[in-house]
Design a protein around this motif. Structure first.
Motif, short mmCIF file in Angstrom:
data_model
loop_
_atom_site.label_atom_id
_atom_site.label_comp_id
_atom_site.label_asym_id
_atom_site.label_seq_id
_atom_site.Cartn_x
_atom_site.Cartn_y
_atom_site.Cartn_z
N LYS A 1 0.81 -1.21 0.00
CA LYS A 1 0.00 0.00 0.00
C LYS A 1 0.85 1.27 0.00
N GLY A 2 1.89 1.24 -0.84
CA GLY A 2 2.71 2.42 -1.03
C GLY A 2 3.81 2.62 -0.01
N ARG A 3 3.98 1.68 0.91
CA ARG A 3 5.00 1.81 1.94
C ARG A 3 5.86 0.54 2.00
N TYR A 4 7.10 0.70 2.42
CA TYR A 4 7.96 -0.45 2.68
C TYR A 4 7.84 -0.83 4.15
N LEU A 5 7.57 -2.10 4.40
CA LEU A 5 7.49 -2.61 5.76
C LEU A 5 8.67 -3.55 5.98
N LEU A 6 9.47 -3.25 6.98
CA LEU A 6 10.67 -4.03 7.27
C LEU A 6 10.46 -4.78 8.58
N TYR A 7 10.53 -6.12 8.51
CA TYR A 7 10.31 -6.97 9.68
C TYR A 7 11.65 -7.50 10.18
N TYR A 8 11.80 -7.49 11.50
CA TYR A 8 13.10 -7.84 12.05
C TYR A 8 12.96 -8.56 13.40
N GLY A 9 14.00 -9.30 13.73
CA GLY A 9 14.07 -9.99 15.01
C GLY A 9 14.67 -9.08 16.07
N CYS A 10 14.15 -9.17 17.29
CA CYS A 10 14.59 -8.33 18.39
C CYS A 10 15.25 -9.21 19.46
N ALA A 11 16.58 -9.07 19.58
CA ALA A 11 17.34 -9.81 20.60
C ALA A 11 17.07 -11.30 20.55
N ASP A 12 16.83 -11.83 19.35
CA ASP A 12 16.54 -13.26 19.16
C ASP A 12 15.36 -13.73 19.99
N SER A 13 14.38 -12.85 20.23
CA SER A 13 13.28 -13.19 21.12
C SER A 13 11.90 -12.71 20.66
N ARG A 14 11.83 -11.63 19.87
CA ARG A 14 10.56 -11.05 19.45
C ARG A 14 10.64 -10.65 17.98
N VAL A 15 9.47 -10.28 17.41
CA VAL A 15 9.38 -9.77 16.05
C VAL A 15 8.82 -8.36 16.10
N ALA A 16 9.42 -7.46 15.32
CA ALA A 16 8.95 -6.08 15.25
C ALA A 16 8.95 -5.62 13.80
N VAL A 17 8.39 -4.41 13.57
CA VAL A 17 8.29 -3.86 12.22
C VAL A 17 8.68 -2.39 12.24
N ALA A 18 9.29 -1.95 11.15
CA ALA A 18 9.59 -0.53 10.93
C ALA A 18 9.07 -0.16 9.54
N VAL A 19 8.68 1.09 9.36
CA VAL A 19 7.97 1.52 8.16
C VAL A 19 8.71 2.66 7.47
N TYR A 20 8.82 2.55 6.15
CA TYR A 20 9.37 3.63 5.33
C TYR A 20 8.29 4.04 4.33
N ASP A 21 7.87 5.29 4.42
CA ASP A 21 6.86 5.83 3.53
C ASP A 21 7.54 6.80 2.56
N PRO A 22 7.79 6.39 1.30
CA PRO A 22 8.48 7.27 0.35
C PRO A 22 7.77 8.61 0.14
N ALA A 23 6.45 8.62 0.23
CA ALA A 23 5.70 9.86 0.00
C ALA A 23 6.01 10.90 1.06
N ARG A 24 6.20 10.47 2.28
CA ARG A 24 6.49 11.39 3.37
C ARG A 24 7.96 11.77 3.42
N ALA A 25 8.82 10.90 2.88
CA ALA A 25 10.26 11.16 2.94
C ALA A 25 10.67 12.21 1.94
N ASN A 26 9.89 12.39 0.88
CA ASN A 26 10.27 13.35 -0.18
C ASN A 26 9.74 14.75 0.13
#
Length: 375
Positions: A350-375
């Motif tokens: 939906k127009g954004r990059y969603l980056l999923y990552y492991g946290c301290a080998d114990s949890r899952v989290a997400v970070a978001v990059y919205d190109p429309a807001r970055a420009n």
């Protein structure tokens, strides 16, 4: 007065240390980002002691995701995001000593997750048992082809040698295992070497990251200590890129004094852009004198590097500072208290990059990059 001066020095040292621990402030135009953690919503997947699964190897019910849930892949299907994450049971003590299986969660917004009760990829009484039991199936990366076939590249761990394995699916639930990816290349020369962390080449097309080819071949970057490459005709059997002596050709290696001084471990699927091929990766800091003193010893931070779009083996540049560092409490506590943001899953949704990552080998989290807001 002396006490006030001493207090000032202490506060100055703390502030400088906190500043040094921060990620890069401004990204170059070839890099993806900035990625921002949605406030108050992480972690999105945590261990569940209530999930039960009938294990075909031990022939009993067990709590397959009770100890840790981490290191996720991600894919888009039918206007939903699917996260495939590594889950460990309580069969052992310490990282790598339990059994890992791959769980599946779905989401309409990429953040709120609905999880399946049973894993979708796990050790079984099949032709991969010798490679996957008792360690399991670890650290997946997932991408999709033009015809809707999902490819998973994951670590097969028998507690002896870690090997890259491949599996394919049409629905992300039912997977066909194809075995170690290097077992046939060069008469099996690289079949029994440790191999991990594969990032297949993709490109953004029709609003989705899809697997693409370079000069008629599929490409992937792989490796934990160094970044290597490999090519394929069918996505399941791969041939490593070698040098003139027939040895693995290391494209990138760790740098003394930088956040990636110990490891340059490949992250989510690489992306072919108009600037080149962007590879997101996991840099591990050393614990000794050659580490980057701006970041915690032995911590994992996220970096980016750029390869030529005209030659996937030609390195151009990489970030000298990470674009993500362990910052939240759940990224600095758990199995790996030195701190980990371990990136493996990336989707365009939906127009954004969603980056999923492991946290301290114990949890899952997400970070978001919205190109429309970055420009």
């Amino acid at each position: 007065m002396k006490k006030l001066y001493f207090l000032f020095l202490v506060l100055l040292a703390i502030s400088c240390r906190l500043f040094a621990q921060q990620p890069i402030g401004r990204l170059p135009d070839w890099a993806l980002g900035p990625f921002v953690r949605p406030p108050g919503l992480n972690p999105i997947i945590s261990p569940d002691t209530n999930s039960r699964f009938y294990d075909p190897m031990q022939q009993k019910l067990l709590d397959w995701e009770s100890n840790d849930t981490f290191n996720p892949a991600a894919a888009v299907k039918d206007s939903k995001v699917y996260v495939l994450y590594r889950a460990e049971d309580k069969s052992g003590v310490g990282i790598g000593h339990r059994t890992s299986r791959i769980g599946l969660a779905e989401s309409r917004d990429g953040i709120s997750m609905k999880r399946m009760k049973e894993p979708v990829l796990f050790p079984g009484s099949d032709d991969q048992q010798e490679f996957e039991w008792t360690g399991g199936c670890e650290d997946p990366r997932v991408a999709v082809t033009e015809d809707g076939t999902y490819l998973m590249l994951y670590t097969q761990w028998n507690k002896k040698v870690p090997r890259l394995g491949s599996a394919t699916s049409k629905d992300l639930v039912h997977w066909k295992k194809h075995g170690p990816v290097f077992q046939d290349a060069f008469n099996g020369r690289f079949h029994n070497i440790p191999s991990k962390s594969a990032s297949v080449l993709t490109t953004l097309k029709d609003g989705q990251l899809r697997i693409t080819k370079y000069k008629g071949k599929y490409w992937m970057y792989w490796g934990e200590y160094h970044v290597y490459a490999a090519t394929s005709d069918n996505l399941v059997d791969w041939e490593p890129v070698v040098d003139e002596k027939g040895a693995l050709k290391a494209l990138i290696s760790p740098r003394k004094g930088y956040f990636d001084s110990n490891l340059t471990e490949c992250g989510p699927p690489a992306i072919l852009t108009d600037k080149g091929i962007v590879l997101l990766y996991n840099g591990k800091n050393l614990g000794g004198k050659d580490r980057d003193t701006n970041y915690t010893a032995n911590s994992y931070c996220a970096g980016q590097m750029l390869f030529s779009k005209d030659d996937p083996t030609k390195f151009i540049t990489r970030l000298d500072q990470p674009f993500m560092v362990p910052a939240e409490p759940f990224e600095k506590s758990g199995q790996y208290p030195a701190g980990t943001v371990f990136i493996e899953g990336l989707v365009y949704f939906k127009g954004r990059y969603l980056l999923y990552y492991g946290c301290a080998d114990s949890r899952v989290a997400v970070a978001v990059y919205d190109p429309a807001r970055a420009n």
